[in-house]
Design an enzyme around this catalytic site. Sequence first.
Site, PDB file in Angstrom:
ATOM      1  N   HIS A  56      49.216  32.724  37.297  1.00  0.00           N
ATOM      2  CA  HIS A  56      48.435  31.548  36.880  1.00  0.00           C
ATOM      3  C   HIS A  56      48.576  31.361  35.361  1.00  0.00           C
ATOM      4  O   HIS A  56      48.714  30.238  34.871  1.00  0.00           O
ATOM      5  CB  HIS A  56      46.953  31.751  37.215  1.00  0.00           C
ATOM      6  CG  HIS A  56      46.607  31.550  38.671  1.00  0.00           C
ATOM      7  ND1 HIS A  56      46.854  30.369  39.327  1.00  0.00           N
ATOM      8  CD2 HIS A  56      46.013  32.377  39.581  1.00  0.00           C
ATOM      9  CE1 HIS A  56      46.411  30.475  40.591  1.00  0.00           C
ATOM     10  NE2 HIS A  56      45.910  31.677  40.772  1.00  0.00           N
TER      11      HIS A  56
ATOM     12  N   GLU B   3      48.501  27.670  42.579  1.00  0.00           N
ATOM     13  CA  GLU B   3      48.599  28.829  43.456  1.00  0.00           C
ATOM     14  C   GLU B   3      50.066  29.135  43.798  1.00  0.00           C
ATOM     15  O   GLU B   3      50.418  30.293  44.015  1.00  0.00           O
ATOM     16  CB  GLU B   3      47.767  28.570  44.722  1.00  0.00           C
ATOM     17  CG  GLU B   3      47.384  29.800  45.500  1.00  0.00           C
ATOM     18  CD  GLU B   3      46.451  30.779  44.778  1.00  0.00           C
ATOM     19  OE1 GLU B   3      45.902  30.433  43.700  1.00  0.00           O
ATOM     20  OE2 GLU B   3      46.300  31.901  45.272  1.00  0.00           O
TER      21      GLU B   3
ATOM     22  N   HIS C  54      49.201  38.457  40.041  1.00  0.00           N
ATOM     23  CA  HIS C  54      48.764  37.153  40.544  1.00  0.00           C
ATOM     24  C   HIS C  54      48.119  36.336  39.413  1.00  0.00           C
ATOM     25  O   HIS C  54      48.506  35.176  39.173  1.00  0.00           O
ATOM     26  CB  HIS C  54      47.761  37.355  41.693  1.00  0.00           C
ATOM     27  CG  HIS C  54      47.229  36.083  42.266  1.00  0.00           C
ATOM     28  ND1 HIS C  54      47.767  35.490  43.388  1.00  0.00           N
ATOM     29  CD2 HIS C  54      46.221  35.264  41.868  1.00  0.00           C
ATOM     30  CE1 HIS C  54      47.111  34.364  43.651  1.00  0.00           C
ATOM     31  NE2 HIS C  54      46.155  34.211  42.750  1.00  0.00           N
ATOM     32  N   GLU C  55      47.157  36.935  38.737  1.00  0.00           N
ATOM     33  CA  GLU C  55      46.471  36.192  37.666  1.00  0.00           C
ATOM     34  C   GLU C  55      47.433  35.885  36.519  1.00  0.00           C
ATOM     35  O   GLU C  55      47.351  34.829  35.901  1.00  0.00           O
ATOM     36  CB  GLU C  55      45.242  36.961  37.174  1.00  0.00           C
ATOM     37  CG  GLU C  55      44.167  37.217  38.241  1.00  0.00           C
ATOM     38  CD  GLU C  55      43.717  35.958  38.994  1.00  0.00           C
ATOM     39  OE1 GLU C  55      43.816  34.849  38.428  1.00  0.00           O
ATOM     40  OE2 GLU C  55      43.285  36.094  40.164  1.00  0.00           O
TER      41      GLU C  55
HETATM   42 ZN    ZN Z   1      45.072  32.386  42.584  1.00  0.00          ZN
END
Ligand code: ZN
Length: 513
Positions: A279, A305, A275-276
Amino acid sequence: MPLETDTPPPVASKLAELQRLLGEVSDLGRSAALLAWDERTMMPPGGAQARAEQLSTLARVAHERFTSNEVGRALDGLREWAESHPYESDEASLVRVAWRDWEKARRVPAELRAEMTHAASLGQQAWEGARAESDFTAFLPFLERNIELRRRYISCFEGFDHPYDPLLDDFEPEAKTAEVGVVLSELRDGLRPLVSGIAAAGDIVDSSCLHGEVPLAEQRELGRRLVAGLPIDDDEWRLDSTVHPFAISISPSDIRLTTRYEENYIGTAIWSVIHEAGHGIYENGLPNEHRRNPLCDPVSLGFHESQSRMWENWVGRGRPYLRSILPLLRDAAPTQFANVDAEQLYRAANRVEPSLIRVEADEVTYNLHVAMRFELEVEIFEDQLSPADLPEAWNARVEDYLGLEVPDDASGVLQDVHWAGGSFGYFPTYSLGNVIAAQLWERILGEIPDLESLIAAGELVPLRDWLRENLHAYGARFTPPEMIERLTGGGLDVAPLLDQLSAKYGELYGLDR
Ligand code: ZN
């Protein structure tokens, strides 16, 4: 030799002046980002007080510089020239985006901004104690103060349709409460039958391979290997441990990823890292040539997101990717994964279970957590709900949407830091990210038909390049509604997300669609 053929000297010097001013503001902001990263990863606790002072000074100086008359004059002197260029051009976009940001920042008096920052910091401290004791009453005065200051903030703006619009605009420029409300309620109403169907199917998905003790050193190595396999340029990222994971960039070629590890659950080391990194891949693809001006910003938090969720859920919880990382998991945790095949891993990665805590929620129920927070925020700013009545309203909605009873406020209304820090308008961006990711995925599958086999082969660059070319490279040049229109030919649409989730989980849980 002439300076430039199409840029007359007075314009060239005005442009250089604007770039110098914006460059300083950007340098101050990036320096603050580095201090913030350090605070949450490396800094010994004794540094806290001095760091708060340093960050507050940098924020104040950056704000003063940016909102100065000097910047206003530089922008004003270039508007006519900028407007003579095509809308998409660097020239027109730079002046348009910087002007919009400048005009907005100028509306809020420095004194109010300082009060909001101060109240947010006190609110977060009070929240930590209140959450530990599960004591909403102790937190209430700080929450009321944050809300009161946000009402004053709203009054700095004019011409909006709903008092919540200016709050939303801070995270999702030009988004309207009415439109977001429709999206989130359609999503909520579309997901509730799926959640009930899954509950009725019973606990048929086994996720035991993800549970069990794995030494933290092995998990850290796994995290590093997972990021190394993702398409962020080598030598442009690092991964460190923190309490609440985040990603931050010091420049597009200096990406700081963070994660946390849980001794008895390896899932965090897998999907929080991905997830990170999602980003980070977005930040890594922002236009480096604009790194000292606002065109290097992301479109919005919703778009940010959409990128983290796409890598985490669409790629990271999909069969092809999971098959490709199974050898890494077997290296990290031989006992758990020696006898697990790709299909078992896929099922474990996608188990659905309604839970009280948003950050632990699965892909399906997550959006219900977000919808209820958005609804409560809107009711507060419409004066329909008093902050004192929040716990009751919260618990009723959890029961209604998730079928769960909230045992205490720590696992209810006190669980998130957002309201303690005064961040109203933030929550909806999480679900907007999911909606946008699904819309993008639909289009990407149409344009890269062999995407799944590429992913299975560990070839993730084609997906990254598509995202770079169509989204990342534009930075903040387009507003969210413009970007959605460019990418999908329409507006926000929940149908792709609902279709994709129904298909995926219908198959997993054997539901009759
Ligand atoms: Zn996030």
